[in-house]
Design a protein around this motif. Structure first.
Motif, mmCIF file in Angstrom:
data_model
loop_
_atom_site.group_PDB
_atom_site.id
_atom_site.type_symbol
_atom_site.label_atom_id
_atom_site.label_comp_id
_atom_site.label_asym_id
_atom_site.label_seq_id
_atom_site.Cartn_x
_atom_site.Cartn_y
_atom_site.Cartn_z
ATOM 1 N N GLU A 80 50.870 -14.301 -40.617
ATOM 2 C CA GLU A 80 50.986 -13.687 -39.289
ATOM 3 C C GLU A 80 49.611 -13.391 -38.697
ATOM 4 O OE1 GLU A 80 55.301 -11.441 -39.699
ATOM 5 O OE2 GLU A 80 53.495 -10.419 -40.423
ATOM 6 N N ILE A 81 48.683 -12.928 -39.530
ATOM 7 C CA ILE A 81 47.321 -12.673 -39.067
ATOM 8 C C ILE A 81 46.697 -13.963 -38.554
ATOM 9 C CG2 ILE A 81 44.983 -12.054 -39.837
ATOM 10 C CD1 ILE A 81 46.397 -10.027 -41.768
ATOM 11 N N ILE A 82 46.857 -15.030 -39.307
ATOM 12 C CA ILE A 82 46.309 -16.335 -38.914
ATOM 13 C C ILE A 82 46.942 -16.820 -37.615
ATOM 14 C CG2 ILE A 82 46.304 -18.786 -39.557
ATOM 15 C CD1 ILE A 82 45.853 -17.802 -42.503
ATOM 16 N N LEU A 83 48.257 -16.745 -37.539
ATOM 17 C CA LEU A 83 48.948 -17.270 -36.356
ATOM 18 C C LEU A 83 48.679 -16.421 -35.118
ATOM 19 C CD1 LEU A 83 52.252 -18.371 -38.072
ATOM 20 C CD2 LEU A 83 50.305 -19.809 -37.413
ATOM 21 N N ASP A 84 48.594 -15.111 -35.283
ATOM 22 C CA ASP A 84 48.260 -14.252 -34.143
ATOM 23 C C ASP A 84 46.825 -14.513 -33.672
ATOM 24 O OD1 ASP A 84 50.806 -13.180 -34.120
ATOM 25 O OD2 ASP A 84 50.234 -11.351 -35.188
ATOM 26 N N ALA A 85 45.924 -14.752 -34.625
ATOM 27 C CA ALA A 85 44.546 -15.104 -34.261
ATOM 28 C C ALA A 85 44.515 -16.453 -33.543
ATOM 29 C CB ALA A 85 43.658 -15.137 -35.506
ATOM 30 N N ALA A 86 45.335 -17.389 -33.984
ATOM 31 C CA ALA A 86 45.411 -18.695 -33.326
ATOM 32 C C ALA A 86 45.913 -18.530 -31.890
ATOM 33 C CB ALA A 86 46.320 -19.641 -34.116
ATOM 34 N N LEU A 87 46.906 -17.681 -31.696
ATOM 35 C CA LEU A 87 47.405 -17.424 -30.339
ATOM 36 C C LEU A 87 46.321 -16.828 -29.453
ATOM 37 C CD1 LEU A 87 50.962 -16.019 -31.128
ATOM 38 C CD2 LEU A 87 50.443 -18.071 -29.791
ATOM 39 N N SER A 88 45.582 -15.871 -29.976
ATOM 40 C CA SER A 88 44.490 -15.263 -29.208
ATOM 41 C C SER A 88 43.404 -16.288 -28.896
ATOM 42 C CB SER A 88 43.883 -14.086 -29.972
ATOM 43 O OG SER A 88 44.806 -13.035 -30.055
#
Length: 189
Positions: A7-15
């Protein structure tokens, strides 16, 4: 709520996509955006296509979670305070959500634009469009009746995207709740 490394990785990817565009989505860029050691993203997502698909799924999941929270609160307001208060509540909350989650709005728009050039993203675009429209269908059914249907919900979702576009592109302020209420009210009438 516990946040997993994925989730941290994917949220960072979204940002990252919201800040720099879909072309900036790389494993290294995502690691840096997440504040994780190099190689962290590629451990979970070997190919960029896998990262992109997982990021789109995460975006749809976050949109769905926001939708469920909003629907629950809306139902309570509708039951306790009536149609007008519920309509005002939805307009207020949509503006608050758009402002608080501007990255989600921009990432969704970025992916939808990319899908117009990349047929491989068309399924993702459809999932995101459905995730964005789902709360509108719920609200339209309760406020205007199920006979109004999906066409009106699609029009409301498109109207809201149009109202948010200048804000998302940095060309203007977020619309006010009064503007959202007036536009949606005119459409529903």
């Amino acid at each position: 709520m516990i946040t997993t490394r994925r989730e941290i990785i994917l949220d960072a990817a979204l940002s990252l996509v919201a800040r720099e565009g879909l072309a900036a989505l790389t494993h290294r860029g995502t690691d840096a955006a997440a504040g994780l050691p190099p190689g962290s993203t590629s451990y979970y997502y070997r190919r960029k296509a896998e990262l992109l698909e997982a990021m789109i799924d995460r975006l749809a999941e976050r949109l769905q979670a926001e939708s469920e929270e909003l629907k629950s609160a809306f139902t309570t307001v509708l039951a306790n305070q009536g149609r007008e208060a519920a309509f005002a509540f939805v307009a207020d909350e949509l503006v608050v959500c758009a402002d608080a989650d501007r990255d989600l709005l921009i990432a969704r728009l970025e992916i939808m634009l990319a899908a117009s050039r990349d047929p491989a993203l068309s399924g993702a675009c459809e999932r995101l469009a459905q995730a964005a429209m789902r709360p509108m269908l719920f609200f339209v059914d309760l406020l205007a009746g199920p006979a109004v249907g999906q066409g009106c919900a699609m029009a409301c979702a498109a109207l809201l995207d149009g109202l948010m576009l200048p804000y998302a592109t940095g060309q203007g302020a977020a619309p006010t709740a009064a503007q959202v209420r007036a536009a949606c009210s005119a459409l529903l009438d």
